[in-house]
Design an enzyme around this catalytic site. Structure first.
Site, PDB file in Angstrom:
ATOM      1  CB  SER A   1      18.259  38.030   4.398  1.00  9.92           C
ATOM      2  OG  SER A   1      18.424  36.633   4.182  1.00  9.92           O
TER       3      SER A   1
ATOM      4  CG  HIS B   1      21.970  39.941   4.417  1.00 11.62           C
ATOM      5  ND1 HIS B   1      23.214  40.476   5.018  1.00 11.62           N
ATOM      6  CD2 HIS B   1      21.841  38.865   4.782  1.00 11.62           C
ATOM      7  CE1 HIS B   1      23.693  39.599   6.018  1.00 11.62           C
ATOM      8  NE2 HIS B   1      22.916  38.713   5.842  1.00 11.62           N
TER       9      HIS B   1
ATOM     10  CG  ASP C   1      22.265  35.167   5.110  1.00  9.72           C
ATOM     11  OD1 ASP C   1      23.089  35.539   6.003  1.00  9.72           O
ATOM     12  OD2 ASP C   1      20.993  35.251   4.838  1.00  9.72           O
TER      13      ASP C   1
ATOM     14  CG  MET D   1      24.479  29.624   6.141  1.00  7.75           C
ATOM     15  SD  MET D   1      23.039  29.379   6.678  1.00  7.75           S
ATOM     16  CE  MET D   1      22.210  30.729   6.794  1.00  7.75           C
TER      17      MET D   1
ATOM     18  CG  HIS E   1      26.076  37.027   7.331  1.00  8.69           C
ATOM     19  ND1 HIS E   1      25.031  36.761   7.924  1.00  8.69           N
ATOM     20  CD2 HIS E   1      27.166  36.575   8.005  1.00  8.69           C
ATOM     21  CE1 HIS E   1      25.324  36.515   9.003  1.00  8.69           C
ATOM     22  NE2 HIS E   1      26.518  36.201   9.239  1.00  8.69           N
TER      23      HIS E   1
ATOM     24  CG  MET F   1      26.819  32.871   8.952  1.00  6.33           C
ATOM     25  SD  MET F   1      25.063  32.770   8.806  1.00  6.33           S
ATOM     26  CE  MET F   1      24.805  33.660   7.005  1.00  6.33           C
TER      27      MET F   1
ATOM     28  CG  MET G   1      24.904  36.979  13.831  1.00 11.83           C
ATOM     29  SD  MET G   1      24.148  37.274  12.051  1.00 11.83           S
ATOM     30  CE  MET G   1      22.649  36.230  12.318  1.00 11.83           C
TER      31      MET G   1
ATOM     32  N   GLY H   1      22.094  30.632  10.717  1.00 13.02           N
ATOM     33  CA  GLY H   1      21.726  29.106  10.042  1.00 13.02           C
ATOM     34  C   GLY H   1      20.140  29.294   9.549  1.00 13.02           C
ATOM     35  CG  PHE H   2      17.708  27.504  10.127  1.00 13.88           C
ATOM     36  CD1 PHE H   2      17.581  26.946   9.081  1.00 13.88           C
ATOM     37  CD2 PHE H   2      18.690  27.141  11.113  1.00 13.88           C
ATOM     38  CE1 PHE H   2      18.171  25.207   9.068  1.00 13.88           C
ATOM     39  CE2 PHE H   2      19.275  25.764  11.081  1.00 13.88           C
ATOM     40  CZ  PHE H   2      19.093  24.770  10.085  1.00 13.88           C
TER      41      PHE H   2
ATOM     42  CG  ASP I   1      21.265  38.791   9.480  1.00 10.39           C
ATOM     43  OD1 ASP I   1      20.228  38.787   9.196  1.00 10.39           O
ATOM     44  OD2 ASP I   1      22.422  38.213   9.150  1.00 10.39           O
ATOM     45  N   GLY I   2      18.485  39.256  11.513  1.00  7.51           N
ATOM     46  CA  GLY I   2      17.572  38.115  12.311  1.00  7.51           C
ATOM     47  C   GLY I   2      16.160  38.552  13.027  1.00  7.51           C
ATOM     48  N   GLY I   3      15.461  38.140  12.535  1.00  8.06           N
ATOM     49  CA  GLY I   3      13.998  38.343  13.138  1.00  8.06           C
ATOM     50  C   GLY I   3      13.620  39.947  13.035  1.00  8.06           C
TER      51      GLY I   3
ATOM     52  N   GLY J   1      14.568  39.172   6.020  1.00  8.41           N
ATOM     53  CA  GLY J   1      14.320  38.198   5.073  1.00  8.41           C
ATOM     54  C   GLY J   1      12.964  37.814   5.000  1.00  8.41           C
TER      55      GLY J   1
HETATM   56  C1  DX5 Z   1      20.761  33.848   9.420  1.00  6.28           C
HETATM   57  C2  DX5 Z   1      20.745  34.632   8.388  1.00  6.28           C
HETATM   58  C3  DX5 Z   1      20.053  36.147   8.418  1.00  6.28           C
HETATM   59  C4  DX5 Z   1      18.440  35.648   8.085  1.00  6.28           C
HETATM   60  C5  DX5 Z   1      17.694  36.356   8.232  1.00  6.28           C
HETATM   61  O1  DX5 Z   1      21.710  33.129   9.706  1.00  6.28           O
HETATM   62  O2  DX5 Z   1      22.220  35.353   8.600  1.00  6.28           O
HETATM   63  O3  DX5 Z   1      20.433  36.703   7.191  1.00  6.28           O
HETATM   64  O4  DX5 Z   1      18.476  35.348   6.593  1.00  6.28           O
HETATM   65  O5  DX5 Z   1      16.382  36.333   7.965  1.00  6.28           O
HETATM   66  P1  DX5 Z   1      14.884  36.554   8.829  1.00  6.28           P
HETATM   67  O6  DX5 Z   1      14.908  38.094   8.676  1.00  6.28           O
HETATM   68  O7  DX5 Z   1      13.929  35.909   8.262  1.00  6.28           O
HETATM   69  O8  DX5 Z   1      15.169  36.251  10.384  1.00  6.28           O
HETATM   70 ZN    ZN Z   2      22.810  37.226   7.223  1.00  7.16          ZN
END
Ligand code: DX5
Ligand code: ZN
Length: 219
Positions: A11, A36, A38, A40, A69, A71, A140, A145-146, A178-180, A200
């Site tokens: 990401s 990936h 993002d 937003m 992606h 959002m 997710m 968002g972050f 996606d996420g963490g 990411g």
């Molecule tokens: C969050 C994004 C993710 C994010 C994942 O809203 O959709 O793609 O960048 O990043 P990490 O891997 O740092 O959680």
């Molecule tokens: Zn994403």
């Protein structure tokens, strides 16, 4: 885990945006299959990132699959623009106020892969009805968002549920998370049935990006 090729989708939310082209080239030189991206709008999620004009510029720097992606509250309005900019996969959220099947069909009609994204609190009990219209389900594992947030473990239970439904359908649908996602949880993520891993913070904060991608793939 070696019998399945787990696709890695770095990401760019966690990359150095002042050197975006270089960062894309860095991903291009790694074993990651996807990038990936993002998008937003500051309304569907509290953050604002980038749009289709930036993706169009980035397309010149990479031959990887652009996993976009969205959002944003009204993705339908922009599907064609993102397709024209070079997206290969377009993900729309289940939570949007629109006809999901029709949006997924529009994405496919443009020759792209369609992806349906579920937020951590959105149940997946309607998933079966959407499977014939989608190439990828994205769960997710953080609130969108972050980047750099803590992994929400209930995504593993949901993942197993989705994997069962996908296998039952006999359709070729990828299951993405996606996420963490990091080295500490990649093994259980793969065991739950996910075959596409977005990451990411873990990848972009690693001292050696290429090695980190390979490590995530091999775990
Ligand atoms: C969050 C994004 C993710 C994010 C994942 O809203 O959709 O793609 O960048 O990043 P990490 O891997 O740092 O959680
Ligand atoms: Zn994403």
């Amino acid at each position: 885990m070696s019998e399945i090729n787990h696709i890695i989708s770095p990401s760019i939310l966690s990359c150095d945006f002042s050197r975006l082209g270089e960062e894309i080239k860095k991903i291009d030189a790694s074993a990651a299959e996807y990038i990936h991206i993002d998008v937003m709008d500051g309304v569907f999620v509290p953050n604002i990132t980038l749009g289709h004009p930036v993706i169009k510029q980035l397309r010149k720097f990479s031959s990887k699959v652009f996993d976009v992606h969205l959002m944003i509250i009204n993705p339908r309005k922009y599907i064609e623009a993102f397709a024209g900019a070079g997206a290969d996969i377009i993900g729309i959220h289940r939570e949007i106020n629109d006809d999901i099947t029709s949006c997924l069909t529009t994405i496919r009609k443009l020759g792209l892969k369609s992806c349906l994204v579920y937020n951590p609190d959105t149940p997946v009990n309607d998933l079966e009805g959407f499977l014939p219209y989608t190439d990828q389900i994205l769960l997710m594992s953080v609130y969108p968002g972050f980047g750099g947030q803590k992994f929400i473990r209930s995504a593993l239970v949901k993942g197993k549920e989705c994997r069962k439904l996908i296998n039952k359908s006999g359709l070729a649908v990828d299951l993405e998370i996606d996420g963490g996602v990091g080295f500490d949880n990649a093994h259980e993520i793969k065991l739950a049935g996910f075959n596409v891993l977005v990451s990411g913070h873990t990848l972009f904060s690693a001292p050696d990006f290429k090695a980190a991608v390979q490590k995530l793939k091999d775990i």
